[in-house]
Design an enzyme around this catalytic site. Sequence first.
Site, PDB file in Angstrom:
ATOM      1  N   GLU A 117       0.841  -1.197   0.000  1.00 33.63           N
ATOM      2  CA  GLU A 117       0.000   0.000   0.000  1.00 33.63           C
ATOM      3  C   GLU A 117       0.882   1.255   0.000  1.00 33.63           C
ATOM      4  O   GLU A 117       2.014   1.234   0.508  1.00 33.63           O
ATOM      5  CB  GLU A 117      -0.904  -0.089   1.239  1.00 33.63           C
ATOM      6  CG  GLU A 117      -1.973   0.930   1.430  1.00 33.63           C
ATOM      7  CD  GLU A 117      -2.920   1.229   0.283  1.00 33.63           C
ATOM      8  OE1 GLU A 117      -2.429   1.633  -0.785  1.00 33.63           O
ATOM      9  OE2 GLU A 117      -4.140   1.133   0.481  1.00 33.63           O
ATOM     10  N   ASP A 118       0.375   2.336  -0.585  1.00 32.11           N
ATOM     11  CA  ASP A 118       1.158   3.574  -0.624  1.00 32.11           C
ATOM     12  C   ASP A 118       1.151   4.292   0.721  1.00 32.11           C
ATOM     13  O   ASP A 118       2.195   4.582   1.287  1.00 32.11           O
ATOM     14  CB  ASP A 118       0.664   4.498  -1.757  1.00 32.11           C
ATOM     15  CG  ASP A 118      -0.853   4.710  -1.752  1.00 32.11           C
ATOM     16  OD1 ASP A 118      -1.530   4.281  -0.796  1.00 32.11           O
ATOM     17  OD2 ASP A 118      -1.360   5.293  -2.728  1.00 32.11           O
ATOM     18  N   ASP A 158      -3.838   6.012   6.108  1.00 30.22           N
ATOM     19  CA  ASP A 158      -4.364   7.221   6.740  1.00 30.22           C
ATOM     20  C   ASP A 158      -5.250   6.796   7.920  1.00 30.22           C
ATOM     21  O   ASP A 158      -4.748   6.549   9.005  1.00 30.22           O
ATOM     22  CB  ASP A 158      -5.111   8.019   5.661  1.00 30.22           C
ATOM     23  CG  ASP A 158      -5.569   9.369   6.129  1.00 30.22           C
ATOM     24  OD1 ASP A 158      -4.749  10.124   6.651  1.00 30.22           O
ATOM     25  OD2 ASP A 158      -6.760   9.685   5.977  1.00 30.22           O
ATOM     26  N   PHE A 207      -1.251  16.617   3.992  1.00 30.35           N
ATOM     27  CA  PHE A 207      -1.506  15.926   2.730  1.00 30.35           C
ATOM     28  C   PHE A 207      -0.217  15.844   1.923  1.00 30.35           C
ATOM     29  O   PHE A 207       0.379  16.867   1.571  1.00 30.35           O
ATOM     30  CB  PHE A 207      -2.585  16.639   1.921  1.00 30.35           C
ATOM     31  CG  PHE A 207      -3.101  15.794   0.803  1.00 30.35           C
ATOM     32  CD1 PHE A 207      -3.999  14.773   1.043  1.00 30.35           C
ATOM     33  CD2 PHE A 207      -2.662  15.994  -0.502  1.00 30.35           C
ATOM     34  CE1 PHE A 207      -4.465  13.965   0.012  1.00 30.35           C
ATOM     35  CE2 PHE A 207      -3.113  15.188  -1.539  1.00 30.35           C
ATOM     36  CZ  PHE A 207      -4.023  14.175  -1.276  1.00 30.35           C
ATOM     37  N   ARG A 220       2.268  12.361  -9.181  1.00 35.58           N
ATOM     38  CA  ARG A 220       2.687  10.965  -8.959  1.00 35.58           C
ATOM     39  C   ARG A 220       4.147  10.755  -9.349  1.00 35.58           C
ATOM     40  O   ARG A 220       4.854   9.965  -8.739  1.00 35.58           O
ATOM     41  CB  ARG A 220       1.826  10.001  -9.778  1.00 35.58           C
ATOM     42  CG  ARG A 220       0.411   9.832  -9.268  1.00 35.58           C
ATOM     43  CD  ARG A 220      -0.210   8.589  -9.885  1.00 35.58           C
ATOM     44  NE  ARG A 220      -1.662   8.629  -9.884  1.00 35.58           N
ATOM     45  CZ  ARG A 220      -2.433   8.255  -8.863  1.00 35.58           C
ATOM     46  NH1 ARG A 220      -1.885   7.813  -7.758  1.00 35.58           N
ATOM     47  NH2 ARG A 220      -3.741   8.320  -8.951  1.00 35.58           N
TER      48      ARG A 220
HETATM   49  P1  5GP Z   1      -7.465   5.225   4.603  1.00 37.77           P
HETATM   50  O1  5GP Z   1      -8.511   4.195   4.332  1.00 37.77           O
HETATM   51  O2  5GP Z   1      -6.263   4.697   5.328  1.00 37.77           O
HETATM   52  O3  5GP Z   1      -8.068   6.411   5.314  1.00 37.77           O
HETATM   53  O4  5GP Z   1      -7.061   5.814   3.195  1.00 37.77           O
HETATM   54  C1  5GP Z   1      -5.931   5.449   2.515  1.00 37.77           C
HETATM   55  C2  5GP Z   1      -5.947   6.083   1.148  1.00 37.77           C
HETATM   56  O5  5GP Z   1      -6.224   7.510   1.232  1.00 37.77           O
HETATM   57  C3  5GP Z   1      -4.575   5.994   0.509  1.00 37.77           C
HETATM   58  O6  5GP Z   1      -4.429   4.788  -0.214  1.00 37.77           O
HETATM   59  C4  5GP Z   1      -4.573   7.224  -0.387  1.00 37.77           C
HETATM   60  O7  5GP Z   1      -5.210   6.926  -1.606  1.00 37.77           O
HETATM   61  C5  5GP Z   1      -5.402   8.237   0.358  1.00 37.77           C
HETATM   62  N1  5GP Z   1      -4.572   9.161   1.153  1.00 37.77           N
HETATM   63  C6  5GP Z   1      -4.530   9.268   2.505  1.00 37.77           C
HETATM   64  N2  5GP Z   1      -3.665  10.232   2.894  1.00 37.77           N
HETATM   65  C7  5GP Z   1      -3.139  10.745   1.770  1.00 37.77           C
HETATM   66  C8  5GP Z   1      -2.156  11.778   1.521  1.00 37.77           C
HETATM   67  O8  5GP Z   1      -1.589  12.433   2.415  1.00 37.77           O
HETATM   68  N3  5GP Z   1      -1.854  11.997   0.213  1.00 37.77           N
HETATM   69  C9  5GP Z   1      -2.442  11.324  -0.820  1.00 37.77           C
HETATM   70  N4  5GP Z   1      -2.058  11.631  -2.053  1.00 37.77           N
HETATM   71  N5  5GP Z   1      -3.372  10.359  -0.623  1.00 37.77           N
HETATM   72  C10 5GP Z   1      -3.712  10.067   0.656  1.00 37.77           C
END
Ligand code: 5GP
Length: 190
Positions: A102-103, A106, A155, A168
């Site tokens: 996973e990238d 959050d 962010f 990206r």
């Molecule tokens: P979660 O379900 O953990 O809240 O969301 C994860 C997803 O939210 C990540 O895979 C990504 O797509 C997006 N996301 C959360 N924080 C960031 C951030 O700081 N930057 C970007 N570009 N995407 C984020």
Amino acid sequence: MKVLYREDLSTILYTETQIATRVAEMGAQISADYDGKPLVMVGVLNGAVFFLADLMRSIRVPVSMDLVAISSYGSYSSTSGVVRIMKDLDESVESKHVLIVEDIVDTGLTLNYLVDYMRARNPASVKVAAMLSKPSRHRVKVQLDYLGFEVPDEFVVGYGLDYAQRYRNLPVVAVLKPEIYAGHDTPPNL
Ligand code: 5GP
């Protein structure tokens, strides 16, 4: 060297060199942990493909890859945790060792959904490799077996992470200036 998109960024959190060093360390650890085991790395489209490609090349044991695409319901600022699979696994993961790649984590809701989704497919094991995590934003307990870096509650873009499909290809991880997304729902009131 001139940094791409520099005028849109407030802080560079991790440089190309720092990222490459950390990815190599993670690859070495994964190689040691999975020696002799059938490993399939499952990348989450689109953001994780950059990390997946680099991490996979630093792994010194046989490994295969698969990709899933997901879409989350709800706006970024109110992630519901309800996730829809837009592209499923191509191959069965039954009896294999799954490493979800996973990238960024959050709230952790997406990742938790994916872990449960993989576990339901009778793999030998399920672990997680995430490039970035925002610990202060986690809303659920998340399993992070291999983590690149922690980032603050801001962010971030670059190294695969976008804002409205931009940034990206930025080779560093950086904080996006809030004025870039002012007036939009994404990202939220961080
Ligand atoms: P979660 O379900 O953990 O809240 O969301 C994860 C997803 O939210 C990540 O895979 C990504 O797509 C997006 N996301 C959360 N924080 C960031 C951030 O700081 N930057 C970007 N570009 N995407 C984020």
